[in-house]
Design an enzyme around this catalytic site. Structure first.
Site, short mmCIF file in Angstrom:
data_model
loop_
_atom_site.label_atom_id
_atom_site.label_comp_id
_atom_site.label_asym_id
_atom_site.label_seq_id
_atom_site.Cartn_x
_atom_site.Cartn_y
_atom_site.Cartn_z
N ARG A 1 -51.26 1.50 -17.11
CA ARG A 1 -52.54 2.23 -17.13
C ARG A 1 -53.72 1.32 -16.80
NH1 ARG A 1 -51.60 6.54 -22.10
NH2 ARG A 1 -50.64 8.09 -20.76
N GLY B 1 -45.27 9.36 -20.65
CA GLY B 1 -45.22 7.97 -21.07
C GLY B 1 -43.85 7.32 -20.95
#
Ligand code: AMP
Length: 396
Positions: A34, A353
């Site tokens: 990220r 995720g």
């Protein structure tokens, strides 16, 4: 407003990023995807003569400061990635932070402390958003992972920048990829869902059934479907409250001509432990003292066949406990099959995720069409919902 044509010269850009990264027990970032994905936007602004104030949340603190959720922990990783010093403010709206950002010079980068130390963030509080807005002259939303939340920093804040709000590169790419899937007429479309729980993915499974040709269900959630069909799953993960719904899903899929692919075999063992001795068994015949922790060879073969014939592939959730080396083969095989299909011109979108962590672990992220930074956001977008973080930028 178009990000690339905006004049950032001497402007303070308030950039909402998604730095909700996993940390180990020493507070070190274990997966920096990220952070890496936010770099193009940050670097663009700096190069264009602006300065950057970064807004993010991290984890789920209890609406108050808590050092285990402090964004200070990500600074070494962020500084390393940007090759630049970062100024950190240990409160996101206090006087001191406002003074620092008011006097920000072009080329400088500030990171504000975790927004979720204030309950007002999640409540979408107007006053809180207004104070946050004072940190910048222009608002850039680049946090796809939270675009499905109507929080102060992801949505409400945009109202204070009617003529100076835009998406960063990351969100632009995310939107483009999801729209490719939504607007494509390519088929067969295969969705692969896995992970621990049916409950957390139920809405999307129901939605996917209306759209896909094949639905592969693996991971812990598969056992709820197997038990619902009267299989013996031993002490595998199960959600007893979802047995009826599992049958409903299977019936609905049949009516819509969607082929559901459940695992036929599983790698079973007595303990939830990487070193526990494992045996491959029919997934319908697991002894009472064993649990399935990965899909077996037959299931792998079936799933690979379906995936390799697909033109559009969505993947969310691992096939087994991939964090343990002895139970990652199922997830790795699915990842490899997606890569092969992509090499044969399929479009593959990976989100969530754990699938992202898995694809990174296998070093295959650059071999699929798109790796999404937002699991929930991606799923809601695919469901056809208008995401608050996207709507607030688009509306004038
Ligand atoms: P989710 O967040 O719902 O996508 O779940 C991801 C988690 O599911 C990962 O941490 C996996 O280890 C876990 N998982 C996958 N398969 C199994 C399984 N058969 N038994 C227990 N946990 C599993």
């Amino acid at each position: 407003m178009d990000f690339k044509s905006y004049n950032f010269q001497n402007k303070r850009a308030l950039v909402r990023v998604d730095f909700n990264v996993p940390l180990d027990e020493n507070g070190r970032v274990t997966d920096d995807t990220r952070i890496k994905m936010a770099l193009p936007t940050i670097n663009w602004i700096i190069k264009a003569g602006g300065s950057v104030v970064l807004l993010s949340h991290l984890g789920r603190p209890n609406d108050e400061p808590d050092s285990s959720y402090s964004l200070r922990q990500i600074i070494p990783c962020l500084e390393n990635s940007l090759n630049k010093n970062i100024t950190f403010c240990n409160d996101c709206i206090d006087e001191n932070s406002l003074i620092i950002t008011k006097n920000l010079k072009p080329g400088c980068i500030v990171l504000l402390e975790n927004l979720r130390f204030y309950k007002e963030e999640k409540l979408g509080d107007e006053d809180f958003a207004k104070t946050l807005s004072k940190h910048g002259d222009v608002y850039v939303n680049d946090a796809f992972g939270t675009a499905h939340r109507e929080h102060a920093s992801t949505s409400i804040i945009a109202n204070f920048f009617p003529n100076d709000k835009m998406f960063g590169f990351l969100i632009q790419n995310e939107i483009k990829s999801v729209e490719t899937v939504l607007n494509s007429s390519k088929y067969p479309l295969t969705a692969i869902v896995g992970g621990a729980k049916v409950s957390s993915k139920i809405t999307i499974i129901l939605k996917l059934i209306e759209k896909v040709d094949h639905l592969i269900i693996g991971g812990g959630m598969a056992y709820t479907f197997i038990k619902a069909q009267k299989g013996s799953i031993g002490k595998s993960l199960v959600e007893e409250d979802y047995l009826d719904l599992a049958i409903e899903i299977l019936d609905k899929a049949k009516k819509r001509n969607v082929q559901i692919h459940l695992p036929s075999d599983a790698l079973c063992c007595k303990e939830f432990d990487n070193n526990s001795v494992s045996t491959t068994r029919s997934i319908y015949e697991i002894p009472n003292d064993e649990m399935g922790l990965d899909i077996g060879e037959d299931s792998i073969k079936n799933f690979e066949e379906v995936i390799k014939k697909s033109s559009l592939i969505l993947w969310n959730g691992p096939m087994g406990v991939f964090e343990m080396s002895n139970f990652q083969k199922g997830t790795q095989s699915v990842a490899n099959a997606i890569v092969s299909a992509t090499e044969n011109n399929a479009f593959s979108l990976i989100g969530g995720g754990d699938s992202v962590a898995a694809i990174n672990l296998f070093k295959l992220a650059d071999k699929v069409s798109h790796v999404s930074t937002g699991g929930g956001a991606m799923l809601e977008y695919l469901e056809g919902k208008e995401l608050p973080g996207i709507k607030s930028i688009r509306s004038l």
